[in-house]
Design an enzyme around this catalytic site. Structure first.
Site, mmCIF file in Angstrom:
data_model
loop_
_atom_site.group_PDB
_atom_site.id
_atom_site.type_symbol
_atom_site.label_atom_id
_atom_site.label_comp_id
_atom_site.label_asym_id
_atom_site.label_seq_id
_atom_site.Cartn_x
_atom_site.Cartn_y
_atom_site.Cartn_z
ATOM 1 N N ASP A 161 53.571 15.072 94.363
ATOM 2 C CA ASP A 161 52.911 14.065 93.738
ATOM 3 C C ASP A 161 53.609 12.770 93.796
ATOM 4 O O ASP A 161 54.416 12.704 92.673
ATOM 5 C CB ASP A 161 52.121 14.658 92.368
ATOM 6 C CG ASP A 161 51.441 13.408 91.926
ATOM 7 O OD1 ASP A 161 51.044 12.257 92.627
ATOM 8 O OD2 ASP A 161 50.923 13.480 90.782
ATOM 9 N N LYS A 199 55.180 2.149 94.098
ATOM 10 C CA LYS A 199 53.967 2.399 95.162
ATOM 11 C C LYS A 199 53.041 1.390 95.014
ATOM 12 O O LYS A 199 52.054 1.361 96.114
ATOM 13 C CB LYS A 199 53.424 4.084 94.309
ATOM 14 C CG LYS A 199 52.172 4.616 95.162
ATOM 15 C CD LYS A 199 51.857 5.757 94.392
ATOM 16 C CE LYS A 199 50.687 6.498 95.030
ATOM 17 N NZ LYS A 199 50.150 7.544 94.146
ATOM 18 N N GLU A 220 44.901 12.726 96.935
ATOM 19 C CA GLU A 220 45.192 13.195 95.697
ATOM 20 C C GLU A 220 43.897 13.968 94.974
ATOM 21 O O GLU A 220 44.006 14.954 94.668
ATOM 22 C CB GLU A 220 45.620 11.903 94.520
ATOM 23 C CG GLU A 220 47.092 11.739 95.121
ATOM 24 C CD GLU A 220 47.519 10.306 94.403
ATOM 25 O OE1 GLU A 220 46.688 9.729 93.868
ATOM 26 O OE2 GLU A 220 48.835 10.013 94.908
ATOM 27 N N ASP A 252 39.947 10.131 89.405
ATOM 28 C CA ASP A 252 41.520 10.256 89.396
ATOM 29 C C ASP A 252 41.836 8.834 89.092
ATOM 30 O O ASP A 252 41.746 7.842 90.100
ATOM 31 C CB ASP A 252 41.941 10.588 90.790
ATOM 32 C CG ASP A 252 43.457 10.587 90.853
ATOM 33 O OD1 ASP A 252 44.109 10.338 89.911
ATOM 34 O OD2 ASP A 252 43.972 11.075 92.131
#
Lengths: 175, 620
Positions: B25, B86, B184, B206
């Site tokens: 992850d 990210k 994800e 999420d």
């Protein structure tokens, strides 16, 4: 192999969607690239191709309008492209009225009710054309196929209206 | 009494070798790695017993720090310490400037290849991510006691093509074999789904550090079919921090621009306050001002909720749209899964519960659930569970299209199309005698080119001069199982073809990756050769093993001549991979692969036939 054959189904318009989905999933369990993540590159290549084909077939068969269009293609009926105009004047007049109905929703006192009303109108007119389409497809003559083709194009107008209505509903809810 | 074991005819009696695989992850704030050990997916801890690795990389003069050590330097050395890389990956400079104006970095590089100037030279977000991936992979290899065959890396479902490509590039740079990029929310659904064996429609909410995703899935007999996905690739916990930061700035009477270390101090205080407010009703905030004075103030949960509510509402609008895209209503959703550290905020939980009218599931640690799901998928993809029934059917999050006349976008693949997929569209020339056509590939839902993400441009040249509208140019879009796009264009009457794998304008070129790899090695040329040979040898043994396994089961699909040819190609490859160089092994691999083309197709068709017949037997 056409999409119906790929799914082991009879070439007919009426389809059991639950059955279609079960067949789809069991086919993907055989060919999906995830099944071949550790296989040879050649098998990975074939897996992507087959999986893609099965996805496209499923998308086409699942949607009544795409399915109808696909059946007409298989029968060799030439579907005019998207830009070609529909010749039916009264139909076009009706579409203009419906566009106006759509444009007025924003100004309605009760927008929720206006959206509901519009969607009822769209739906009932869609259903009417759709049941004609079913009959035309099952007749399968040169004439009925031509009419079915016109109907598919008309139904796309209603599909677009529904999309516009959904967009409008989103906008109004977002405020 | 022990019974003697007898294998099925044709099947190998050698027990299948367990291949080491892991799920990563790669988060905005934190990253984790997990693996399946004796049937159980678990996160892997480092030597200090911690599984969470802060996604922070600090470039110091004599070393590059990753994780907690790097995070410790983020206030004192903000320019050389990269957090939340990210958020920058796969983005253009202008993009970054408009979305994250207050970042403390010195950006350099050109418009489509932004880098950050550090004391160790310019680094780009792909390299920063590669450092994090390397650290995690090393941890896993130490813990599992061997080299990883491959990993599954998770990405936000709403990541566009440029962001996905860049993530895969980061893995390449880190020397990691990517089995799959996995969305994800889908990973989280896997982690929960396998636990409960549930059937029906579930929603995965999420909210991570920097991204928000909502996915609607249908679970049925091991199949996870994503029906719709939506979200915002620039909305997350960091934005909750930012609203607190702005509030503090106002209360403390500060004015921007502030120094880089002041910005970091504010962000840390805000993040701390947010976390405290999940447990307490109020929190003390204290700042060391540049004047040397201490400023303190308290923030209550109510204050925070007023600040954060508009952000939460924004996520709920995306939820509503996704449910609609799935052609369902909210009542159809039987379960809501919460993922991401930001779902610890009570306001988020309460609002989501109100919206779906259901208490959301939080039984698996929201920080770990994605890594755990990825590990389960990695274990299956590595081939460790051939009997597994699990299958993930994912979708494209955003529509893909082409620029047409008047700056409009013609959609070729609509969003929420199940992948892999391929679609073709025909175009024609606009002017008499036109011999070239510019193909501009775009991603997004809007109608105008300027409102969509530009992915790539290429030109189809050598179209024979014809009258306007006479040429038929077929443009084909293919999206693979990782969600990556490839576009090709062909003029039909002449067969003039042009094709590119859409390497987004914002990504790295193949040669850039190679040169970065070289830079990272001490004896560049030699190490590079050794690495390439090693890669080819691994690939060769993987292919040989899989073809032999296929032959053991399905050799009846081939005639004697075909079998002999394949077998001799196998032994040739086996020999060359011991003695040859990388190019020799690659060439020999190509020969073997080519000779198995027909075999691969026949195997696939035979399994399709079996699936269909098995199906009709079920129904009778």
């Amino acid at each position: 192999m056409n999409y119906f054959q790929l799914f082991g189904l009879d070439n007919q318009f009426s389809i059991d969607l639950a059955n279609l989905s079960t067949i789809y999933q069991s086919l993907q369990k055989q060919v999906h690239p995830d099944r071949f993540a550790h296989a040879s590159s050649q098998e990975q290549l074939v897996a992507v191709q087959r999986s893609t084909e099965i996805n496209d077939a499923y998308q086409t068969l699942k949607s009544p309008l795409l399915r109808a269009q696909y059946m007409l293609e298989l029968r060799g009926v030439d579907m005019p492209d998207e830009q070609a105009t529909v010749g039916d004047v009264s139909f076009l007049m009706r579409q203009m009225e419906l566009r106006e109905l759509l444009a007025e929703i924003k100004f309605a006192d009760d927008t929720d009710a206006a959206i509901f009303e519009a969607s009822q109108v769209f739906e009932s007119e869609f259903e009417q054309l759709f049941s004609q389409l079913q009959v035309q497809l099952s007749e399968n003559t040169e004439q009925s196929n031509g009419l079915a083709c016109d109907n598919v194009r008309k139904l796309k107008f209603y599909q677009k209206l529904q999309i516009e209505l959904d967009k409008l509903e989103d906008e109004l809810l977002d405020d | 009494m022990a019974l003697l074991q007898i294998a099925e005819p044709g099947q190998s009696t050698v027990p299948h070798e367990h291949r080491l695989a892991a799920g990563i992850d790669l988060g905005t704030t934190n990253s984790l790695i997990a693996s399946v050990k004796s049937g159980l997916a678990e996160t892997i801890i480092d030597e200090h017993g911690k599984d969470i690795l802060p996604s922070v990389v600090s470039y110091q003069t004599d070393e590059t720090l990753v994780g907690a050590e790097a995070k410790a330097l983020s206030v004192s050395d903000p320019e050389n310490t990269i957090v939340s890389a990210k958020r920058l990956i796969g983005r253009s400079k202008a993009d970054i400037a408009s979305k994250y104006a207050s970042l403390p970095y010195n950006f350099c590089g050109d418009e489509s290849h932004p880098s950050i100037a550090t004391r160790k030279g310019d680094v780009n977000p792909v390299q920063v991510s590669a450092e994090i991936l390397k650290t995690l992979a090393k941890r896993a290899e130490l813990s599992l006691g061997g080299e990883l065959t491959g990993v599954v890396i998770t990405v936000p479902a709403y990541f566009d093509d440029a962001q996905r490509h860049s993530t895969k590039d980061a893995a390449k740079l880190a020397g990691i074999n990517v089995l799959r990029l996995l969305n994800e929310p889908t990973a989280a659904a896997v982690a929960y789904g396998l636990d409960s064996g549930q059937e029906g429609v579930i929603a995965v909410y999420d909210l991570g550090g920097g991204t928000f995703d909502i996915s609607i899935l249908r679970l049925n007999k091991g199949v996870f079919e994503v029906l719709a996905t939506g979200g915002d690739s620039a909305l997350g916990g960091d934005d909750f921090d930012e609203v607190i930061v702005e509030d503090i700035i106002e209360r403390a009477g500060l004015t921007r621009p502030l120094s880089a270390s002041m910005e970091r101090q504010l962000t840390q205080q805000a993040c701390f306050a947010k976390e405290q407010l999940s447990m307490n009703d109020s929190v003390e905030i204290s700042l060391l001002l540049e004047s040397g004075n201490q400023w303190t103030n308290s923030l209550t949960r109510d204050d925070f909720e007023i600040l954060a509510l508009p952000l939460v509402k924004k996520t709920l609008r995306a939820c509503r749209r996704a449910v609609k895209d799935a052609e369902l209503s909210i009542a159809d959703v039987i379960e809501v899964v919460m993922v991401g550290g930001s779902t610890r905020v009570p306001l988020v939980r309460n609002e989501v519960e109100k919206f779906f009218n259901k208490k959301p599931l939080t039984s698996i640690d929201p920080d770990k659930v994605v890594a755990i799901g990825a590990a389960i998928q990695a274990d299956i993809l590595a081939g460790n569970k051939p009997e597994s029934d699990m299958l993930l059917l994912d979708v494209t999050p955003l529509s893909l299209g082409l620029e047409t006349m008047g700056g409009l976008v013609e959609k070729v693949i609509p969003r929420n199309t199940t992948i892999p997929t391929a679609k073709a569209q025909e175009f024609t020339t606009f002017k008499d005698g036109q011999t070239a056509m510019a193909v501009h590939v775009l991603q997004g839902e809007r109608e105008l080119v300027d409102d969509c993400r530009s992915l790539a441009r290429f030109e189809l040249r050598g179209i024979p001069a014809m009258t306007a509208g006479a040429a038929h140019i077929r443009v084909t879009f293919k999206v693979d199982a990782d969600g990556l796009l490839e576009v090709s264009a062909m003029e039909k009457s002449t067969g003039v073809e042009s094709s590119i794998t859409v390497k987004p304008s914002f990504g790295l070129e193949e040669h850039e990756i190679t040169s970065m790899l070289k830079d990272s090695m001490e004896n560049a040329e030699q190490d590079m050769q050794a690495r390439m040979l090693k890669e080819q040898q691994v690939e060769a043994s993987r292919v040989i093993e899989s073809i032999q396994a296929a032959l053991a089961v399905d050799s009846h699909l081939l005639n004697k001549v075909e079998i002999t040819e394949i077998e001799s190609n196998i032994s040739a490859l086996a020999k060359i991979s011991q003695t040859g160089n990388a190019a020799d092994v690659e060439a020999s691999l190509e020969v073997l692969n080519h000779s198995t083309a027909a075999f691969a197709e026949r195997r696939m068709d035979s399994s399709i036939k079996t699936a269909l017949s098995g199906h009709s037997v079920d129904e009778v």
